[in-house]
Design an enzyme around this catalytic site. Structure first.
Site, PDB file in Angstrom:
ATOM      1  N   TYR A 292     -12.082  -3.167   5.429  1.00  0.00           N
ATOM      2  CA  TYR A 292     -11.538  -1.842   5.652  1.00  0.00           C
ATOM      3  C   TYR A 292     -11.834  -0.979   4.428  1.00  0.00           C
ATOM      4  CZ  TYR A 292      -8.825   2.202   6.574  1.00  0.00           C
ATOM      5  OH  TYR A 292      -8.486   3.519   6.773  1.00  0.00           O
TER       6      TYR A 292
ATOM      7  N   ASP B 234     -11.777   3.033   3.024  1.00  0.00           N
ATOM      8  CA  ASP B 234     -11.551   4.458   3.229  1.00  0.00           C
ATOM      9  C   ASP B 234     -12.876   5.175   3.011  1.00  0.00           C
ATOM     10  OD1 ASP B 234      -8.889   4.824   4.018  1.00  0.00           O
ATOM     11  OD2 ASP B 234      -8.149   4.545   1.981  1.00  0.00           O
TER      12      ASP B 234
ATOM     13  N   ARG C 144       8.988   6.094  -4.106  1.00  0.00           N
ATOM     14  CA  ARG C 144       9.144   7.073  -5.183  1.00  0.00           C
ATOM     15  C   ARG C 144      10.577   7.564  -5.303  1.00  0.00           C
ATOM     16  NH1 ARG C 144       4.801  10.494  -2.514  1.00  0.00           N
ATOM     17  NH2 ARG C 144       2.867   9.476  -3.181  1.00  0.00           N
TER      18      ARG C 144
ATOM     19  N   ARG D 189      -8.842  -5.472  15.014  1.00  0.00           N
ATOM     20  CA  ARG D 189      -7.817  -4.756  15.782  1.00  0.00           C
ATOM     21  C   ARG D 189      -8.432  -3.416  16.161  1.00  0.00           C
ATOM     22  NH1 ARG D 189      -3.431  -6.512  18.089  1.00  0.00           N
ATOM     23  NH2 ARG D 189      -2.129  -4.704  17.591  1.00  0.00           N
TER      24      ARG D 189
ATOM     25  N   ARG E  54       0.824  -1.220   0.000  1.00  0.00           N
ATOM     26  CA  ARG E  54       0.000   0.000   0.000  1.00  0.00           C
ATOM     27  C   ARG E  54       0.855   1.267   0.000  1.00  0.00           C
ATOM     28  NH1 ARG E  54      -4.137  -1.941   3.999  1.00  0.00           N
ATOM     29  NH2 ARG E  54      -3.336  -0.649   5.672  1.00  0.00           N
TER      30      ARG E  54
ATOM     31  N   GLU F 122      -1.431   7.016  19.878  1.00  0.00           N
ATOM     32  CA  GLU F 122      -2.239   5.872  19.447  1.00  0.00           C
ATOM     33  C   GLU F 122      -1.563   4.553  19.830  1.00  0.00           C
ATOM     34  OE1 GLU F 122      -3.283   6.068  15.308  1.00  0.00           O
ATOM     35  OE2 GLU F 122      -4.296   7.998  15.553  1.00  0.00           O
TER      36      GLU F 122
ATOM     37  N   ARG G  67       1.884   6.122  16.837  1.00  0.00           N
ATOM     38  CA  ARG G  67       2.069   7.471  16.308  1.00  0.00           C
ATOM     39  C   ARG G  67       1.438   8.504  17.223  1.00  0.00           C
ATOM     40  NH1 ARG G  67      -1.921   7.331  10.943  1.00  0.00           N
ATOM     41  NH2 ARG G  67      -3.825   7.199  12.155  1.00  0.00           N
TER      42      ARG G  67
HETATM   43  P1  FAD Z   1     -18.880   3.809  10.942  1.00  0.00           P
HETATM   44  O1  FAD Z   1     -18.241   5.143  10.880  1.00  0.00           O
HETATM   45  O2  FAD Z   1     -18.312   2.812  11.866  1.00  0.00           O
HETATM   46  O3  FAD Z   1     -20.421   4.023  11.285  1.00  0.00           O
HETATM   47  C1  FAD Z   1     -21.254   2.974  11.713  1.00  0.00           C
HETATM   48  C2  FAD Z   1     -22.263   3.557  12.683  1.00  0.00           C
HETATM   49  O4  FAD Z   1     -23.224   2.559  13.014  1.00  0.00           O
HETATM   50  C3  FAD Z   1     -21.633   4.013  14.000  1.00  0.00           C
HETATM   51  O5  FAD Z   1     -21.998   5.338  14.283  1.00  0.00           O
HETATM   52  C4  FAD Z   1     -22.211   3.041  15.030  1.00  0.00           C
HETATM   53  O6  FAD Z   1     -22.403   3.632  16.300  1.00  0.00           O
HETATM   54  C5  FAD Z   1     -23.534   2.665  14.372  1.00  0.00           C
HETATM   55  N1  FAD Z   1     -24.049   1.371  14.837  1.00  0.00           N
HETATM   56  C6  FAD Z   1     -23.399   0.192  14.834  1.00  0.00           C
HETATM   57  N2  FAD Z   1     -24.201  -0.776  15.352  1.00  0.00           N
HETATM   58  C7  FAD Z   1     -25.368  -0.179  15.671  1.00  0.00           C
HETATM   59  C8  FAD Z   1     -26.582  -0.646  16.277  1.00  0.00           C
HETATM   60  N3  FAD Z   1     -26.720  -1.914  16.660  1.00  0.00           N
HETATM   61  N4  FAD Z   1     -27.590   0.233  16.462  1.00  0.00           N
HETATM   62  C9  FAD Z   1     -27.455   1.539  16.102  1.00  0.00           C
HETATM   63  N5  FAD Z   1     -26.317   2.029  15.550  1.00  0.00           N
HETATM   64  C10 FAD Z   1     -25.285   1.191  15.338  1.00  0.00           C
HETATM   65  N6  FAD Z   1     -10.685   6.634   5.879  1.00  0.00           N
HETATM   66  C11 FAD Z   1     -10.095   7.538   5.070  1.00  0.00           C
HETATM   67  O7  FAD Z   1     -10.572   7.769   3.949  1.00  0.00           O
HETATM   68  N7  FAD Z   1      -8.984   8.226   5.477  1.00  0.00           N
HETATM   69  C12 FAD Z   1      -8.415   8.035   6.700  1.00  0.00           C
HETATM   70  O8  FAD Z   1      -7.413   8.692   7.022  1.00  0.00           O
HETATM   71  C13 FAD Z   1      -9.011   7.078   7.567  1.00  0.00           C
HETATM   72  N8  FAD Z   1      -8.473   6.839   8.785  1.00  0.00           N
HETATM   73  C14 FAD Z   1      -9.061   5.909   9.597  1.00  0.00           C
HETATM   74  C15 FAD Z   1      -8.497   5.681  10.849  1.00  0.00           C
HETATM   75  C16 FAD Z   1      -9.059   4.734  11.695  1.00  0.00           C
HETATM   76  C17 FAD Z   1      -8.456   4.483  13.051  1.00  0.00           C
HETATM   77  C18 FAD Z   1     -10.194   3.999  11.276  1.00  0.00           C
HETATM   78  C19 FAD Z   1     -10.809   2.959  12.157  1.00  0.00           C
HETATM   79  C20 FAD Z   1     -10.759   4.229  10.036  1.00  0.00           C
HETATM   80  C21 FAD Z   1     -10.200   5.177   9.186  1.00  0.00           C
HETATM   81  N9  FAD Z   1     -10.760   5.467   7.933  1.00  0.00           N
HETATM   82  C22 FAD Z   1     -10.169   6.391   7.108  1.00  0.00           C
HETATM   83  C23 FAD Z   1     -11.977   4.762   7.469  1.00  0.00           C
HETATM   84  C24 FAD Z   1     -13.281   5.509   7.821  1.00  0.00           C
HETATM   85  O9  FAD Z   1     -13.398   5.633   9.207  1.00  0.00           O
HETATM   86  C25 FAD Z   1     -14.454   4.709   7.242  1.00  0.00           C
HETATM   87  O10 FAD Z   1     -14.366   4.653   5.852  1.00  0.00           O
HETATM   88  C26 FAD Z   1     -15.838   5.272   7.614  1.00  0.00           C
HETATM   89  O11 FAD Z   1     -15.930   5.712   8.914  1.00  0.00           O
HETATM   90  C27 FAD Z   1     -16.861   4.180   7.370  1.00  0.00           C
HETATM   91  O12 FAD Z   1     -18.151   4.649   7.627  1.00  0.00           O
HETATM   92  P2  FAD Z   1     -19.310   3.627   8.058  1.00  0.00           P
HETATM   93  O13 FAD Z   1     -20.542   4.426   8.075  1.00  0.00           O
HETATM   94  O14 FAD Z   1     -19.243   2.403   7.233  1.00  0.00           O
HETATM   95  O15 FAD Z   1     -18.908   3.123   9.517  1.00  0.00           O
HETATM   96  N1  UDP Z   2       4.010   1.196   7.763  1.00  0.00           N
HETATM   97  C1  UDP Z   2       5.286   1.106   8.263  1.00  0.00           C
HETATM   98  N2  UDP Z   2       5.867   2.215   8.805  1.00  0.00           N
HETATM   99  C2  UDP Z   2       5.225   3.410   8.842  1.00  0.00           C
HETATM  100  C3  UDP Z   2       3.929   3.509   8.293  1.00  0.00           C
HETATM  101  C4  UDP Z   2       3.332   2.370   7.764  1.00  0.00           C
HETATM  102  O1  UDP Z   2       5.880   0.054   8.269  1.00  0.00           O
HETATM  103  O2  UDP Z   2       5.821   4.387   9.359  1.00  0.00           O
HETATM  104  C5  UDP Z   2       3.410  -0.044   7.232  1.00  0.00           C
HETATM  105  C6  UDP Z   2       2.483  -0.740   8.225  1.00  0.00           C
HETATM  106  O3  UDP Z   2       2.673  -2.123   8.074  1.00  0.00           O
HETATM  107  C7  UDP Z   2       1.111  -0.372   7.762  1.00  0.00           C
HETATM  108  C8  UDP Z   2       1.308  -0.312   6.259  1.00  0.00           C
HETATM  109  O4  UDP Z   2       2.627   0.239   6.092  1.00  0.00           O
HETATM  110  O5  UDP Z   2       0.163  -1.348   8.115  1.00  0.00           O
HETATM  111  C9  UDP Z   2       0.299   0.531   5.539  1.00  0.00           C
HETATM  112  O6  UDP Z   2       0.350   1.827   6.054  1.00  0.00           O
HETATM  113  P1  UDP Z   2      -0.915   2.739   6.138  1.00  0.00           P
HETATM  114  O7  UDP Z   2      -0.532   4.057   6.670  1.00  0.00           O
HETATM  115  O8  UDP Z   2      -1.614   2.640   4.825  1.00  0.00           O
HETATM  116  O9  UDP Z   2      -1.713   1.954   7.239  1.00  0.00           O
HETATM  117  P2  UDP Z   2      -3.103   2.222   7.933  1.00  0.00           P
HETATM  118  O10 UDP Z   2      -2.756   2.861   9.238  1.00  0.00           O
HETATM  119  O11 UDP Z   2      -3.899   3.124   7.025  1.00  0.00           O
HETATM  120  O12 UDP Z   2      -3.626   0.851   8.065  1.00  0.00           O
END
Ligand code: FAD
Ligand code: UDP
Length: 382
Positions: free
Chosen positions: A361, A363, A184, A257, A180, A313, A288
């Protein structure tokens, strides 16, 4: 007639975008969410006038113009470009993703030619070692990283971080995870290859609030606490919660996780100078540190607020009661999910969408694309 055309379970980005589209069509819909706020994982909490990404740093990035135009029509996005730096075990700071800046910092090489030669030397060493052992294709993340980028970068920037993030050895993780990350031969610290990137001006809550404007939303309402009632209120249900819970875990529980956040307010206007600093050493317990103000304030504007908010985190195994963040897409879990998916396909009035219902997963931008696709299948147009 039932009171609603659609019951949407979950007000995350999937549920909120779907609600926006059906509202445009004049359909009657109700959104319920078990949390006390809407927005799911993109929700931000305001602390010291700073939008704190409560469920982890979120950066919107995409090359899908239709999705980008759509979100910008809801709320304009700023010019944030993710350029994380890494604090390595050797005590030095390196630019990410792996680019000419990183190679200069690691080896002192100044041109793409010099960097290529150094990378080639390092990769060749790994390929030859594998060949001697009769291995032709990388079998795991460690082998993949060594053949992609070599030993020096693997040891300083990948091994410790990855093992902390996933709680497993690199030699036991699938190779694709590391593919992923861009490699570059240009001086380009942009973490993403996408055409568009940014953060909603005013924060993600603005995006969610605008999507849900004029939509009936009930918070602190868990679908499973009164399932029979909720199943009776609408012609169709759009379910964005956990699919294994929907089917009462009859084929077993899906694993995740998760991340624990330690958030702190500091009397310092600019603590680390960047939104994201990764800690790649195995003896530093967190992966991080996020300094939230840098997502929305650029240049000297960061000094306008004398305080800052940082989050450390800690990546951990998920247990009941924790937020399920990253699906563990190994064979065991995938097999379980596939059984639930087969049941889901047979449902006539329940649609499953989003990261929990699809155990994938996603985005944010692909989530919106999924909603567009679902709406189109239901003949609901933008
Ligand atoms: P969710 O946001 O999980 O929404 C689901 C909702 O359903 C929640 O509000 C929950 O409370 C509700 N729910 C669940 N069960 C029930 C129930 N039984 N009754 C009522 N309500 C319920 N994407 C990016 O593009 N860029 C990023 O940098 C990025 N960083 C991320 C970092 C982390 C740590 C994580 C976990 C995800 C990240 N994502 C990122 C992904 C992004 O969070 C998701 O794409 C997005 O939130 C998905 O939306 P969703 O509606 O599917 O899920
Ligand atoms: N990664 C790494 N070092 C870093 C950042 C990322 O080795 O400083 C690795 C790590 O295994 C991670 C993967 O690259 O799971 C993909 O990174 P990304 O930032 O896309 O991970 P995300 O947090 O979005 O899962």
């Amino acid at each position: 007639m039932k009171p609603y055309d659609f019951l949407i379970v979950g007000s995350g980005l999937f549920g909120a975008t779907f609600a926006y589209l059906v509202k445009q069509q004049g359909k009657r819909c109700l959104v319920i969410d078990k949390r006390s706020h809407p927005g799911g994982n993109i929700y931000c909490e305001e602390i010291e006038s700073i939008n704190v990404h409560k469920y982890g740093a979120h950066i919107f990035h995409t090359s899908d113009k239709e999705v980008w135009d759509f979100v910008n029509s809801i709320v304009p996005f700023n010019r944030y470009t993710n350029c994380p730096v890494a604090q390595a075990p050797d005590g030095k700071l390196y630019n990410l993703p792996f680019n000419m800046n990183t190679f200069y910092q690691m080896w002192g090489v100044k041109t793409p030619g010099e960097a290529y030669a150094k990378l080639d030397e390092q990769r060749r060493e790994a390929v030859e070692r594998m060949k001697a052992e009769g291995i032709s294709e990388p079998r795991n993340l460690e082998e993949q990283a060594l053949t992609l980028i070599g030993k020096d970068i693997y040891e300083q920037l990948i091994k410790g971080y990855t093992e902390k993030q996933w709680g497993r050895k690199c030699s036991e993780l699938p190779a694709f995870i590391i593919r992923r990350l861009p490699v570059r031969l240009t001086f380009d610290n942009n973490y993403f290859n996408d055409v568009y990137q940014g953060i909603p001006i005013g924060g993600y809550n603005k995006l969610i609030e605008s999507l849900l404007e004029g939509v009936e939303v009930k918070l602190d309402t868990d679908f499973f606490e009164d399932r029979k009632h909720w199943e009776s209120v609408a012609d169709k249900i759009v379910f964005t919660g956990k699919i294994d819970q929907y089917y009462e875990y009859k084929f077993g529980k899906l694993e995740y996780r998760t991340v624990r956040f330690e958030t702190e307010v500091l009397d310092n206007p600019n603590w680390q100078g960047n939104a994201v600093v990764n800690y790649t050493a195995s003896d530093v317990p967190f992966t991080r540190i996020i300094e939230h103000k840098h997502f929305e304030l650029f240049g000297n504007a960061v000094y306008d607020n004398h305080k800052t908010v940082i989050s450390r985190e800690y990546s951990t195994e998920w247990k009941d009661g924790m937020e399920p963040f990253y699906p563990v897409n190994d064979k065991h879990n995938q097999d379980i999910y596939n059984k639930y998916k087969d049941l889901a396909k047979k449902e006539e009035n329940v649609l499953f969408g989003g990261r929990l219902a699809e155990y994938k997963y996603y985005d944010m931008a692909p989530i919106i694309r999924q909603v567009f696709d679902m709406a189109e299948n239901l003949s609901i147009r933008l």
